[in-house]
Design a protein around this motif. Structure first.
Motif, PDB file in Angstrom:
ATOM      1  N   PRO A 111       0.799  -1.224   0.000  1.00 43.03           N
ATOM      2  CA  PRO A 111       0.000   0.000   0.000  1.00 43.03           C
ATOM      3  C   PRO A 111       0.833   1.276   0.000  1.00 43.03           C
ATOM      4  CG  PRO A 111      -0.072  -1.042   2.151  1.00 43.03           C
ATOM      5  CD  PRO A 111       0.651  -1.983   1.232  1.00 43.03           C
ATOM      6  N   TYR A 112       2.086   1.185   0.429  1.00 39.84           N
ATOM      7  CA  TYR A 112       2.997   2.325   0.444  1.00 39.84           C
ATOM      8  C   TYR A 112       4.298   1.925  -0.254  1.00 39.84           C
ATOM      9  CZ  TYR A 112      -0.121   3.905   4.216  1.00 39.84           C
ATOM     10  OH  TYR A 112      -1.200   4.270   4.968  1.00 39.84           O
ATOM     11  N   PRO A 113       4.396   2.092  -1.567  1.00 40.82           N
ATOM     12  CA  PRO A 113       5.621   1.715  -2.276  1.00 40.82           C
ATOM     13  C   PRO A 113       6.831   2.551  -1.843  1.00 40.82           C
ATOM     14  CG  PRO A 113       3.810   2.054  -3.812  1.00 40.82           C
ATOM     15  CD  PRO A 113       3.353   2.550  -2.465  1.00 40.82           C
ATOM     16  N   TRP A 114       7.998   2.025  -2.132  1.00 39.44           N
ATOM     17  CA  TRP A 114       9.259   2.732  -1.861  1.00 39.44           C
ATOM     18  C   TRP A 114       9.165   4.133  -2.456  1.00 39.44           C
ATOM     19  CZ3 TRP A 114      12.970   5.091  -4.864  1.00 39.44           C
ATOM     20  CH2 TRP A 114      14.175   5.389  -4.236  1.00 39.44           C
ATOM     21  N   GLY A 115       9.568   5.129  -1.680  1.00 37.82           N
ATOM     22  CA  GLY A 115       9.555   6.503  -2.149  1.00 37.82           C
ATOM     23  C   GLY A 115       8.265   7.250  -1.883  1.00 37.82           C
ATOM     24  N   THR A 116       7.277   6.600  -1.266  1.00 40.78           N
ATOM     25  CA  THR A 116       6.026   7.286  -0.948  1.00 40.78           C
ATOM     26  C   THR A 116       6.257   8.257   0.201  1.00 40.78           C
ATOM     27  OG1 THR A 116       4.699   5.390  -1.658  1.00 40.78           O
ATOM     28  CG2 THR A 116       3.625   6.964  -0.198  1.00 40.78           C
ATOM     29  N   LEU A 117       5.824   9.507   0.023  1.00 37.45           N
ATOM     30  CA  LEU A 117       5.928  10.524   1.059  1.00 37.45           C
ATOM     31  C   LEU A 117       4.654  10.486   1.891  1.00 37.45           C
ATOM     32  CD1 LEU A 117       7.528  12.950   2.225  1.00 37.45           C
ATOM     33  CD2 LEU A 117       6.187  14.392   0.665  1.00 37.45           C
ATOM     34  N   LEU A 118       4.827  10.446   3.199  1.00 32.54           N
ATOM     35  CA  LEU A 118       3.684  10.321   4.105  1.00 32.54           C
ATOM     36  C   LEU A 118       3.685  11.423   5.157  1.00 32.54           C
ATOM     37  CD1 LEU A 118       4.044   6.486   4.663  1.00 32.54           C
ATOM     38  CD2 LEU A 118       2.301   7.616   3.273  1.00 32.54           C
ATOM     39  N   GLY A 119       2.488  11.889   5.460  1.00 32.14           N
ATOM     40  CA  GLY A 119       2.314  12.819   6.562  1.00 32.14           C
ATOM     41  C   GLY A 119       2.052  12.037   7.838  1.00 32.14           C
ATOM     42  N   LEU A 120       2.857  12.296   8.862  1.00 29.68           N
ATOM     43  CA  LEU A 120       2.730  11.632  10.156  1.00 29.68           C
ATOM     44  C   LEU A 120       2.025  12.563  11.135  1.00 29.68           C
ATOM     45  CD1 LEU A 120       6.351  10.170  10.493  1.00 29.68           C
ATOM     46  CD2 LEU A 120       4.302   9.013   9.653  1.00 29.68           C
ATOM     47  N   PRO A 121       1.624  12.038  12.289  1.00 32.46           N
ATOM     48  CA  PRO A 121       1.031  12.915  13.302  1.00 32.46           C
ATOM     49  C   PRO A 121       1.967  14.080  13.641  1.00 32.46           C
ATOM     50  CG  PRO A 121       0.750  10.622  13.920  1.00 32.46           C
ATOM     51  CD  PRO A 121       1.656  10.642  12.717  1.00 32.46           C
ATOM     52  N   GLU A 122       1.382  15.165  14.111  1.00 30.06           N
ATOM     53  CA  GLU A 122       2.110  16.364  14.524  1.00 30.06           C
ATOM     54  C   GLU A 122       2.838  17.045  13.367  1.00 30.06           C
ATOM     55  OE1 GLU A 122       4.581  15.177  17.810  1.00 30.06           O
ATOM     56  OE2 GLU A 122       2.885  14.297  18.871  1.00 30.06           O
ATOM     57  N   GLY A 123       2.355  16.817  12.126  1.00 32.00           N
ATOM     58  CA  GLY A 123       2.925  17.509  10.973  1.00 32.00           C
ATOM     59  C   GLY A 123       4.274  17.008  10.497  1.00 32.00           C
ATOM     60  N   ARG A 124       4.717  15.885  11.036  1.00 30.38           N
ATOM     61  CA  ARG A 124       6.004  15.329  10.598  1.00 30.38           C
ATOM     62  C   ARG A 124       5.846  14.643   9.251  1.00 30.38           C
ATOM     63  NH1 ARG A 124       8.221  11.332  14.358  1.00 30.38           N
ATOM     64  NH2 ARG A 124       6.083  10.586  14.343  1.00 30.38           N
ATOM     65  N   LEU A 125       6.960  14.488   8.534  1.00 33.81           N
ATOM     66  CA  LEU A 125       6.986  13.796   7.250  1.00 33.81           C
ATOM     67  C   LEU A 125       7.874  12.570   7.350  1.00 33.81           C
ATOM     68  CD1 LEU A 125       7.564  16.814   4.828  1.00 33.81           C
ATOM     69  CD2 LEU A 125       5.402  15.676   5.332  1.00 33.81           C
ATOM     70  N   ARG A 169      -3.383   4.412   9.366  1.00 29.91           N
ATOM     71  CA  ARG A 169      -3.203   5.008   8.044  1.00 29.91           C
ATOM     72  C   ARG A 169      -2.474   6.335   8.171  1.00 29.91           C
ATOM     73  NH1 ARG A 169      -3.725   1.983   3.793  1.00 29.91           N
ATOM     74  NH2 ARG A 169      -4.327   3.739   2.546  1.00 29.91           N
ATOM     75  N   CYS A 170      -1.669   6.612   7.186  1.00 28.22           N
ATOM     76  CA  CYS A 170      -0.987   7.888   7.112  1.00 28.22           C
ATOM     77  C   CYS A 170      -1.457   8.584   5.841  1.00 28.22           C
ATOM     78  CB  CYS A 170       0.527   7.677   7.036  1.00 28.22           C
ATOM     79  SG  CYS A 170       1.205   6.916   8.508  1.00 28.22           S
ATOM     80  N   GLU A 171      -1.344   9.893   5.828  1.00 25.40           N
ATOM     81  CA  GLU A 171      -1.747  10.651   4.655  1.00 25.40           C
ATOM     82  C   GLU A 171      -0.640  10.597   3.611  1.00 25.40           C
ATOM     83  OE1 GLU A 171      -3.160  15.146   3.379  1.00 25.40           O
ATOM     84  OE2 GLU A 171      -2.411  14.792   5.401  1.00 25.40           O
ATOM     85  N   VAL A 172      -0.990  10.176   2.403  1.00 27.06           N
ATOM     86  CA  VAL A 172      -0.035  10.157   1.302  1.00 27.06           C
ATOM     87  C   VAL A 172       0.041  11.567   0.735  1.00 27.06           C
ATOM     88  CG1 VAL A 172       0.483   9.208  -0.976  1.00 27.06           C
ATOM     89  CG2 VAL A 172      -0.503   7.731   0.784  1.00 27.06           C
ATOM     90  N   LEU A 173       1.248  12.081   0.599  1.00 27.85           N
ATOM     91  CA  LEU A 173       1.466  13.447   0.136  1.00 27.85           C
ATOM     92  C   LEU A 173       2.221  13.456  -1.198  1.00 27.85           C
ATOM     93  CD1 LEU A 173       2.637  14.942   3.547  1.00 27.85           C
ATOM     94  CD2 LEU A 173       0.347  15.074   2.549  1.00 27.85           C
ATOM     95  N   ASP A 174       2.053  14.521  -1.952  1.00 28.30           N
ATOM     96  CA  ASP A 174       2.774  14.706  -3.214  1.00 28.30           C
ATOM     97  C   ASP A 174       4.008  15.557  -2.934  1.00 28.30           C
ATOM     98  OD1 ASP A 174       3.744  15.272  -5.728  1.00 28.30           O
ATOM     99  OD2 ASP A 174       1.856  16.051  -6.515  1.00 28.30           O
ATOM    100  N   PRO A 175       5.209  14.977  -3.083  1.00 30.85           N
ATOM    101  CA  PRO A 175       6.424  15.740  -2.768  1.00 30.85           C
ATOM    102  C   PRO A 175       6.609  16.972  -3.655  1.00 30.85           C
ATOM    103  CG  PRO A 175       6.969  13.627  -3.783  1.00 30.85           C
ATOM    104  CD  PRO A 175       5.503  13.620  -3.527  1.00 30.85           C
ATOM    105  N   VAL A 176       6.147  16.922  -4.892  1.00 31.24           N
ATOM    106  CA  VAL A 176       6.320  18.048  -5.802  1.00 31.24           C
ATOM    107  C   VAL A 176       5.575  19.275  -5.271  1.00 31.24           C
ATOM    108  CG1 VAL A 176       5.898  18.895  -8.148  1.00 31.24           C
ATOM    109  CG2 VAL A 176       6.759  16.577  -7.799  1.00 31.24           C
ATOM    110  N   THR A 177       4.354  19.070  -4.759  1.00 25.33           N
ATOM    111  CA  THR A 177       3.587  20.209  -4.235  1.00 25.33           C
ATOM    112  C   THR A 177       4.228  20.796  -2.982  1.00 25.33           C
ATOM    113  OG1 THR A 177       2.121  18.817  -2.923  1.00 25.33           O
ATOM    114  CG2 THR A 177       1.404  19.335  -5.173  1.00 25.33           C
ATOM    115  N   LEU A 178       5.058  20.007  -2.294  1.00 24.28           N
ATOM    116  CA  LEU A 178       5.761  20.495  -1.107  1.00 24.28           C
ATOM    117  C   LEU A 178       7.169  20.986  -1.432  1.00 24.28           C
ATOM    118  CD1 LEU A 178       4.695  17.748   1.459  1.00 24.28           C
ATOM    119  CD2 LEU A 178       3.790  20.058   1.222  1.00 24.28           C
ATOM    120  N   GLY A 179       7.529  20.933  -2.724  1.00 22.92           N
ATOM    121  CA  GLY A 179       8.856  21.390  -3.135  1.00 22.92           C
ATOM    122  C   GLY A 179       9.973  20.444  -2.762  1.00 22.92           C
ATOM    123  N   LEU A 180       9.659  19.157  -2.605  1.00 23.55           N
ATOM    124  CA  LEU A 180      10.672  18.161  -2.247  1.00 23.55           C
ATOM    125  C   LEU A 180      11.026  17.312  -3.456  1.00 23.55           C
ATOM    126  CD1 LEU A 180       9.252  16.877   1.163  1.00 23.55           C
ATOM    127  CD2 LEU A 180      11.151  18.463   0.814  1.00 23.55           C
TER     128      LEU A 180
END
Length: 191
Positions: A111-125, A169-180
């Protein structure tokens, strides 16, 4: 443009010729080079002269090739996040990929392939760094910390649930939109 595509589309033939001349390589290497863009439905290139069955390795390589093309930086576009790449493959590659192998590929990635960016609790990545064979839904990941405004992947790797403090579950994020640029951040971590 069309002229550039003509030149680029020669690489399966040219590559297979070069590989077939190398006596230390198995014959399948040249076959895979020749067939990897033909597509499961033969809508790709080069066009076979007669009906044939594609080699299993070619069918596997074509899936990996498409996934790699979508998830890496290209001169014409940024990389897609892994889950978005799989969505594109599902919708736009229907018929191009052998369906059973593609389903195994999706299962293998989890469900989370290698390289998936995830949002963790407390705003961590965090970023997924490798699968967890015994618990595919809980891959290994590393936290991304900001140091002097620059992202840095920590050395400490842990199962995702441990990093997410047991949340399912963690929130899947798009690294491009975060400038990463995760390609740069992950460079060297695969070994």
């Amino acid at each position: 443009d069309e002229a550039e595509f003509t030149i680029m589309s020669r690489h399966p033939v040219d590559g297979s010729i070069m590989l077939s001349r190398e006596p230390r390589l198995p014959e399948s290497a040249a076959v895979v080079a020749f067939e990897h863009h033909m597509h499961y439905d033969f809508s790709g290139y080069p066009r076979p002269r007669s009906s044939r069955k594609l080699h299993l390795f070619s069918l596997m390589a074509s899936i990996a090739d498409v996934y790699d093309a979508l998830t890496t930086t290209r001169p014409y576009r940024p990389p897609l996040p892994p889950l978005r790449a799989l969505e594109v493959m599902r919708s736009e590659c229907r018929g191009h990929l052998e369906p059973r192998l593609f389903q195994h590929f999706i299962t293998m990635l989890g469900p989370y392939p290698w390289g998936t960016l995830l949002g963790l609790p407390e705003g961590r990545l965090a970023v997924v760094t490798r699968p967890n064979a015994s618990a595919p839904e809980n891959p290994y990941a590393r936290v991304i910390e900001m140091e002097a405004g620059q992202p840095n992947i920590t050395n400490s790797e842990a199962p995702l649930r441990q990093l997410a403090q047991r949340e399912d579950r963690c929130e899947v994020l798009d690294p491009v939109t975060l400038g990463l640029d995760l390609t740069v951040l992950l460079h060297g971590l695969q070994t």
